[in-house]
Design a protein around this motif. Sequence first.
Motif: not given
Length: 1304
Positions: A1054-1080
């Motif tokens: 994942m990477h941190i990116f600047k959004t258009a209106q909501s400050g900084w956000g987190v983007r998935a760099l690959t497909d992620i299945p449902q029910s998968t752990f992301i981070c804490t």
Amino acid sequence: MDQQEPSNNVDTSSILSDDGMETQEQSSFVTATIDLTVDDYDETEIQEILDNGKAEEGTDEDSDLVEGILNANSDVQALLDAPSEQVAQALNSFFGNESEQEAVAAQRRVDAEKTAKDEAELKQQEEAEDLIIEDSIVKTDEEKQAVRRLKINEFLSWFTRLLPEQFKNFEFTNPNYLTESISDSPVVNVDKCKEIVKSFKESESLEGLSQKYELIDEDVLVAAICIGVLDTNNEEDVDFNVLCDDRIDDWSIEKCVTFLDYPNTGLNSKNGPLRFMQFTVTSPASAILMLTLIRLREEGHPCRLDFDSNPTDDLLLNFDQVEFSNNIIDTAVKYWDDQKENGAQDKIGRELNDFFHEIESTSAEFKQHFENAVGSRNEIIQLVNEKIPDFDGTEAAVNESFTSDQRTEIINSRAIMETLKAEMKLAIAEAQKVYDTKTDFEKFFVLTVGDFCLARANPSDDAELTYAIVQDRVDAMTYKVKFIDTSQIRECNIRDLAMTTQGMYDPSLNTFGDVGLRVACRQVISSSQFGKKTIWLTGTAAGRRRAHRSDFLIFFDNGTDAYVSAPTMPGEPGYEVASEKKSVFSLKEMIAKMNAAQIAIMVGQPVGKEGNLDYFLTFHWIRQSHRSAYIRDFMKEFPEWPLLKMPVGMRICLYNSLVDRRKKMVTVIGTDRAFAIVRHEAPNPLAPGNRCTDFPCNDRNHQHIDEKIYRGSHRLEGAAHKKHMISTNNNLSQRRKDQLQSQFEPTDMIRSMPERNHQQVVKKKTTGTNQNVASTNDAKSKREIEIRKKNQFLFNKIIVPIPVLTPLENLKAHAQCGPDCLQKMDADPYEARFHRNSPIHTPLLCGWRRIMYTMSTGKKRGAVKKNIIYFSPCGAALHQISDVSEYIHVTRSLLTIDCFSFDARIDTATYITVDDKYLKVADFSLGTEGIPIPLVNSVDNDEPPSLEYSKRRFQYNDQVDISSVSRDFCSGCSCDGDCSDASKCECQQLSIEAMKRLPHNLQFDGHDELVPHYQNRLLSSKVISGLYECNDQCSCHRKSCYNRVVQNNIKYPMHIFKTAQSGWGVRALTDIPQSTFICTYVGAILTDDLADELRNADQYFADLDLKDTVELEKGREDHETDFGYGGDESDYDDEEGSDGDSGDDVMNKMVKRQDSSESGEETKRLTRQKRKQSKKSGKGGSVEKDDTTPRDSMEKDNIESKDEPVFNWDKYFEPFPLYVIDAKQRGNLGRFLNHSCDPNVHVQHVMYDTHDLRLPWVAFFTRKYVKAGDELTWDYQYTQDQTATTQLTCHCGAENCTGRLLKS
């Protein structure tokens, strides 16, 4: 704009067929169109109806049994003993003869056969026209309107060119009627038509115009006027009321619109002009008139037409009396048999019934004594006159004129008369004694024979009331009335009767009060596209009057709420008419009086034990269970019923009704005291005015559906649940209760009733300091925002290559697999070379193959199913995850089970990259995470956020005691392996046991039982009781353990990116299945007290609220069950399933309520003021018993109390009952996840370094499939202090976005 009433659409599927068009049965037509209101009845006509009803009362001996059935005072037991055949025979003789019944039965058989044939033909037609109907469904409103206008013009062109003789004889039997019945020009010259229009405009009458312009008949004249109007677009502003009189009505207009909207209609279609006239039951002239009206309306030209909301009684002439009598007979026989079988007896109310029987018997005895005394007196006077005509009654005359025997006889007569006088005085005294026992309030609600009243024949709370005349009082709970509109005589319960002699203007109500008063209110509703209708609906008054205000808050029984204005004092509009007192009113005068009064008082009222209005009993008088429950709770809390704060611009979900729990998104566009004016979203997002928030909206092209909603209504999503959690005894933390409380107004606002505020407009919202929420101080232009949104997605998708492997067919088959099968290509998935690919792609880089097979399901043409099959490095085919698990185990592979997915949607090879110029930081985590976390900015030149990155949580200062975060506070499992079997792992059993301690309904998602542990390191559903992972005390293998997920390093890039209106956000760099752990979510651990001190900087707070999560879910389920949302039955329904109309049903409930009050059982209610005091005193939710008010001391109404003792979490864990995570200055990747109203990530509480329930880890798991490039978001469940000057706005862009971060 006012709320638009939906029109009653006519279902054409049963009318249009291949070989013809059938009209509705005449009886259905009468039922659909007749209006029984009597506002416009002439007094003479009403009197004739009443006189005719009296004259037609039966005297035939054959009708004795029927009259016995209809007479409530007859011998019921004798009728019950009568055979049903005798009852049926008597009813047949009363309503008709056997020959008529046989004829009706024969006709029914013929109709049934015809209906079956029509349905078969219709089914064939629908199958043939499937594609056409499907095409019509996807058309936009503009396209549908264009098609309708085209059809209107086609039909008008044809009808206006009809030959003159066709207007008189319009039965077209010629198959070529479309071409042979018309001419090349209009039936009347256009210039001549314009002259006719001017003449009609001047005279406003059709009389004489046909002869003046030498037209065949009046139908051609109407057609000529329409032609002239269409040519000038009605510049003359012609009044169409005269033209439509006796020709068309609103039913015809609705039928016409339905026909035009049907896909297979048109001039050259089989459903052409002939079917149009058959469908709408109109002549050619009437057809031209309807089409003209609709065209003018569609194009926005003047069109004056006001249909009378009270159709004439001529429609009743076609009523099928034979069929009606058969229905009565069938129903009566069935009812009679059921009554005999069940042995049902009439129930009589105890208190009121005993009173009325007592006063009736006393009155009858008094009447008998009085008649006997008068008779004896008359006999004595007659005897004296016969004996001595000149007797003057003096003692001297007696002594002089009578003999001794005569004098004795007179003395005895006088003694008898004195005795009779004494008995008469005694009877009067007894009657007065009984009457004096009743209060003024009870004497107030009594109907007198001959009075006008409002009554409803259908004993349903949402049915309307109509005018009637009282005929007799049957018992304490029932009156016999005669309905004016139908001349029908029925027995009505007092809950279905309203008085016309009393109103809110009566000074007595100042003493009785009006909160909880049962009333009937006059409401004006739209009855058609061109008219309105007046009806009377029952409800409950819920707002106290004020000297400067005559508006009453009314909770209608049908589920709606409104302010109703009624005159209460001299000088107010309508007061003089409403309060007029006369001995006799005509019907017309009574209607005018009630129209001025606006509110009528119901006869049935909640009378308490002291004989006064008791609003705690009001809910017993409401039949509908959900509405009854709402009134019950409102009256318990009155006057402290909280109102949700609903500022202009707020978006919220609104339930369709208390019963229909489907919900729609609405936007607040204005306020009116305790009401919010909301605008529903248009079904078509491209409809004109879809984003309009003007109120009122003056743009005629905008189509809005606006509604007033009471801000204390349970139709507002979450409002009822929040109130429930605030007011009930539960283990929710005081901090969370205060957060919920801040979303409601102080209860004083309910009573102050501020002035209306209709002119509010949607204002731009200000925001807080959260970097993830845009500030209005940095407001960008619309164009600049669009550019930023575009730049936000400046990234590239690349395909991660896989090595060239030996073809599968060249691999040798073998029976048993082992470590050698890995072909020396196995690797640790955490190696650095796998950081730039999906974990699910890692096996493909280690010699594995993941092949997708597409197969037809065979159920439907073109329907396919995609299946994934893994092939190991040695060529073994693995069809399911258990096969992979077994293979990893036997080969001792370093790959973990979460590197494999059988989800066919997952694209393992795609990876997101950005250009180097947008890369600001290569690894924002500075190597602390197991995988680099880049930071990119393609939107602006802002510097990276200032944050000290930390992978683990830490204590805020020395005052925070987290000594329980230790392996000594954990228990471990004894597994020797990977803990893949949950039934043998003690840690996973802890999760299962915690789930079992929850209420049964919280252990299921619908009909599916929740799985409270990981399945192959995936979390299938949120576990509100928390998850227990394996820990340092366990003997299992750390890297391969199936129950170690959150404690492992981040695996998906994942990477941190600047959004258009909501400050900084987190983007998935690959497909992620449902029910998968992301981070804490990591940060400083604060105590609850420290969090309160830092509440102005709480944008990055996350409560470690495992306890609060459970309490909120339990409260939500309890609340849904209490209000009947979870099932068909509820606690407050009648015990025997009756409708509750009988005296015993209502009175028994009231007696139970009063008896339980006397028993001393009290339900202590914590008021808002006491909650504040308790918080200041540090005593939580406890209060002194002496502080409760008399209104707080109520019985439980036979409903199980939710205020039962609960475990006091806060007291047990003093002094630190709750901890909070603050990630503002120091945190990890989870700190940058933005909010969304439709998130793809959810929060799960997990424990692995301590089993202290106050200190779980906050972990993020995907709640749906996430595509590469998607932003990862979660629902903040943020509750902002409503007293703050700033507001946090939401820019998530979801369809259900509420526009602000305010949740429960």
